[in-house]
Scaffold this active site. Sequence first.
Site, mmCIF file in Angstrom:
data_model
loop_
_atom_site.group_PDB
_atom_site.id
_atom_site.type_symbol
_atom_site.label_atom_id
_atom_site.label_comp_id
_atom_site.label_asym_id
_atom_site.label_seq_id
_atom_site.Cartn_x
_atom_site.Cartn_y
_atom_site.Cartn_z
ATOM 1 N N TYR A 1 -63.885 140.585 112.462
ATOM 2 C CA TYR A 1 -64.746 141.547 112.841
ATOM 3 C C TYR A 1 -64.963 141.401 114.587
ATOM 4 O O TYR A 1 -64.557 142.364 115.203
ATOM 5 C CB TYR A 1 -66.048 141.497 112.433
ATOM 6 C CG TYR A 1 -67.202 142.096 112.816
ATOM 7 C CD1 TYR A 1 -67.172 143.583 113.268
ATOM 8 C CD2 TYR A 1 -68.658 141.472 113.216
ATOM 9 C CE1 TYR A 1 -68.165 144.233 113.743
ATOM 10 C CE2 TYR A 1 -69.499 142.304 113.555
ATOM 11 C CZ TYR A 1 -69.283 143.488 113.945
ATOM 12 O OH TYR A 1 -70.405 144.031 114.409
ATOM 13 N N ASP B 1 -53.895 134.628 113.663
ATOM 14 C CA ASP B 1 -54.979 134.895 112.862
ATOM 15 C C ASP B 1 -54.045 134.363 111.410
ATOM 16 O O ASP B 1 -53.081 134.942 111.139
ATOM 17 C CB ASP B 1 -55.495 136.206 112.527
ATOM 18 C CG ASP B 1 -56.665 136.349 111.553
ATOM 19 O OD1 ASP B 1 -57.909 136.583 112.137
ATOM 20 O OD2 ASP B 1 -56.630 135.957 110.457
ATOM 21 N N SER C 1 -67.847 131.220 108.738
ATOM 22 C CA SER C 1 -68.782 131.492 109.331
ATOM 23 C C SER C 1 -70.115 131.901 108.249
ATOM 24 O O SER C 1 -70.677 132.594 108.511
ATOM 25 C CB SER C 1 -68.831 132.853 110.274
ATOM 26 O OG SER C 1 -68.187 133.903 109.538
ATOM 27 N N TYR D 1 -72.527 124.884 109.138
ATOM 28 C CA TYR D 1 -72.200 125.813 109.989
ATOM 29 C C TYR D 1 -72.363 125.681 111.549
ATOM 30 O O TYR D 1 -71.564 125.604 112.418
ATOM 31 C CB TYR D 1 -72.439 127.126 109.718
ATOM 32 C CG TYR D 1 -71.879 128.416 110.400
ATOM 33 C CD1 TYR D 1 -70.752 128.767 110.987
ATOM 34 C CD2 TYR D 1 -73.065 129.130 111.244
ATOM 35 C CE1 TYR D 1 -70.382 129.659 111.830
ATOM 36 C CE2 TYR D 1 -72.704 129.954 112.011
ATOM 37 C CZ TYR D 1 -71.532 130.407 112.552
ATOM 38 O OH TYR D 1 -71.088 131.110 113.391
ATOM 39 N N ASN E 1 -77.607 137.924 116.871
ATOM 40 C CA ASN E 1 -77.251 138.759 115.509
ATOM 41 C C ASN E 1 -76.306 140.058 116.053
ATOM 42 O O ASN E 1 -76.828 140.949 116.627
ATOM 43 C CB ASN E 1 -78.084 139.373 114.989
ATOM 44 C CG ASN E 1 -79.136 138.136 114.121
ATOM 45 O OD1 ASN E 1 -79.569 137.180 114.841
ATOM 46 N ND2 ASN E 1 -79.107 138.190 112.979
ATOM 47 N N HIS F 1 -75.125 140.072 105.682
ATOM 48 C CA HIS F 1 -75.791 140.438 106.848
ATOM 49 C C HIS F 1 -76.686 141.757 106.618
ATOM 50 O O HIS F 1 -76.160 142.578 106.080
ATOM 51 C CB HIS F 1 -74.934 140.701 108.164
ATOM 52 C CG HIS F 1 -74.376 139.502 108.674
ATOM 53 N ND1 HIS F 1 -72.725 139.217 108.661
ATOM 54 C CD2 HIS F 1 -74.846 138.329 108.903
ATOM 55 C CE1 HIS F 1 -72.710 138.024 108.913
ATOM 56 N NE2 HIS F 1 -73.779 137.461 109.446
ATOM 57 N N ALA G 1 -83.715 130.067 102.318
ATOM 58 C CA ALA G 1 -83.449 128.722 103.155
ATOM 59 C C ALA G 1 -83.106 128.658 104.323
ATOM 60 O O ALA G 1 -81.976 129.244 104.483
ATOM 61 C CB ALA G 1 -82.846 127.745 102.158
HETATM 62 N N1 UDP Z 1 -82.198 139.669 105.682
HETATM 63 C C1 UDP Z 1 -82.874 140.230 104.835
HETATM 64 N N2 UDP Z 1 -82.226 140.635 103.390
HETATM 65 C C2 UDP Z 1 -80.983 140.431 103.327
HETATM 66 C C3 UDP Z 1 -80.260 140.000 104.516
HETATM 67 C C4 UDP Z 1 -80.648 139.472 105.739
HETATM 68 O O1 UDP Z 1 -84.175 140.141 104.602
HETATM 69 O O2 UDP Z 1 -80.392 141.226 102.357
HETATM 70 C C5 UDP Z 1 -83.033 139.085 106.897
HETATM 71 C C6 UDP Z 1 -82.650 137.429 107.151
HETATM 72 O O3 UDP Z 1 -83.868 137.046 106.472
HETATM 73 C C7 UDP Z 1 -82.849 137.665 108.710
HETATM 74 C C8 UDP Z 1 -82.436 138.948 108.994
HETATM 75 O O4 UDP Z 1 -82.591 139.618 108.003
HETATM 76 O O5 UDP Z 1 -84.343 137.489 109.126
HETATM 77 C C9 UDP Z 1 -80.877 138.873 109.573
HETATM 78 O O6 UDP Z 1 -80.268 138.046 108.615
HETATM 79 P P1 UDP Z 1 -78.424 138.229 108.735
HETATM 80 O O7 UDP Z 1 -78.121 137.583 107.533
HETATM 81 O O8 UDP Z 1 -78.072 139.440 109.130
HETATM 82 O O9 UDP Z 1 -78.266 137.316 110.167
HETATM 83 P P2 UDP Z 1 -78.951 135.756 110.306
HETATM 84 O O10 UDP Z 1 -80.139 136.132 111.188
HETATM 85 O O11 UDP Z 1 -79.054 135.042 109.178
HETATM 86 O O12 UDP Z 1 -77.856 135.362 111.283
#
Ligand code: UDP
Length: 318
Positions: free
Chosen positions: A8, A28, A71, A135, A164, A185, A280
């Site tokens: 990506y 890659d 990742s 990670y 993000n 995500h 978590a």
């Molecule tokens: N999140 C959520 N539901 C999902 C995926 C993510 O509520 O199905 C929330 C997650 O708790 C975080 C935010 O969205 O607060 C962004 O999460 P993401 O996995 O996109 O990125 P991260 O911050 O973990 O790198």
Amino acid sequence: MVTGGAGYIGSVVSATLLAAGHEVTVLDDLSTGHRDAVPAAAHFAPTSITRAEPVLRDNGIEAVVHCAAKSLVAESVQSPQLYWDNNVGGSLALLEAMRAAGVRRIVFSSTAAVYGQAAEVPILESAAAAPSNPYGASKLAVDHMLTSYAVAYGFSAVSLRYFNVAGALLSPDVQLGERHATETHLIPIALQVVAGERPELAIYWTAYPTPDGTCVRDYIHVRDLAEAHLRALDWTGTAGAEHLVCNLGSGQGNSVREVLDAVQAVTGTAPAVREAPNRAGDPAVLIASNTRARAVLGWSPTRSLNEMVGDAWRFSRA
Ligand code: UDP
């Protein structure tokens, strides 16, 4: 040479480099990337970062943008050996190949995950690094590796700590965006719900100490992020033996609910949601200070949350 240039972020970085007139070789192994994401104008080396030396030599590589990595946070907790092997061992092999080939300029994909549960926001690069999963720890190990290679071997290196990343690159001849086999995500999942590809989105906890109770994150458009790589690459061409660490974020936070509002504004549909327990290791708030990237790289993000969601939506429909 862009490692992970079929993924990506690496593919958008490669396309942005090409558009700026650079010659690009993508390395890659296609373990998670897509062959058709490698821009047509790039040379393609379908191999591992542990076998980079001939690619560096044969293509006359001057600098490396190192995006190749595993990742997935949850996978890193379950199978940490993959992260130590690929992200740390693989990066070490790449740096050794660079040293052997006499290439000493590198821009590295680091991450906000190195900070863990940061004590203060916005997060400065001087904040304590305390990753809460393998990670983040594997990325932090490479940051340390780069500092030592700058001191000992004269490398000129930049670690870009992404917050993000979202959005897509859409132009008449190229469309590049997120296509993860395992999608974790928020924005792509919300768009899949709107498109009817998933029944609902779980909001991971609604009682955080934030204005609306949901997590706050700093979202940055992948095109803004890619442009920072070009600035960082230029920096490695002028700096001496130095390792620069730079956060890449908008400097502003948006809650999960605000992101879902943007999804509704862009698509005309509110995604179905359910409130779920927290995931978590998710900190309540992560917001970057981008003062250093602005001052040292002369970079600033220009694209809004609605543009990120809009571009991601158009990419997923295309
Ligand atoms: N999140 C959520 N539901 C999902 C995926 C993510 O509520 O199905 C929330 C997650 O708790 C975080 C935010 O969205 O607060 C962004 O999460 P993401 O996995 O996109 O990125 P991260 O911050 O973990 O790198």
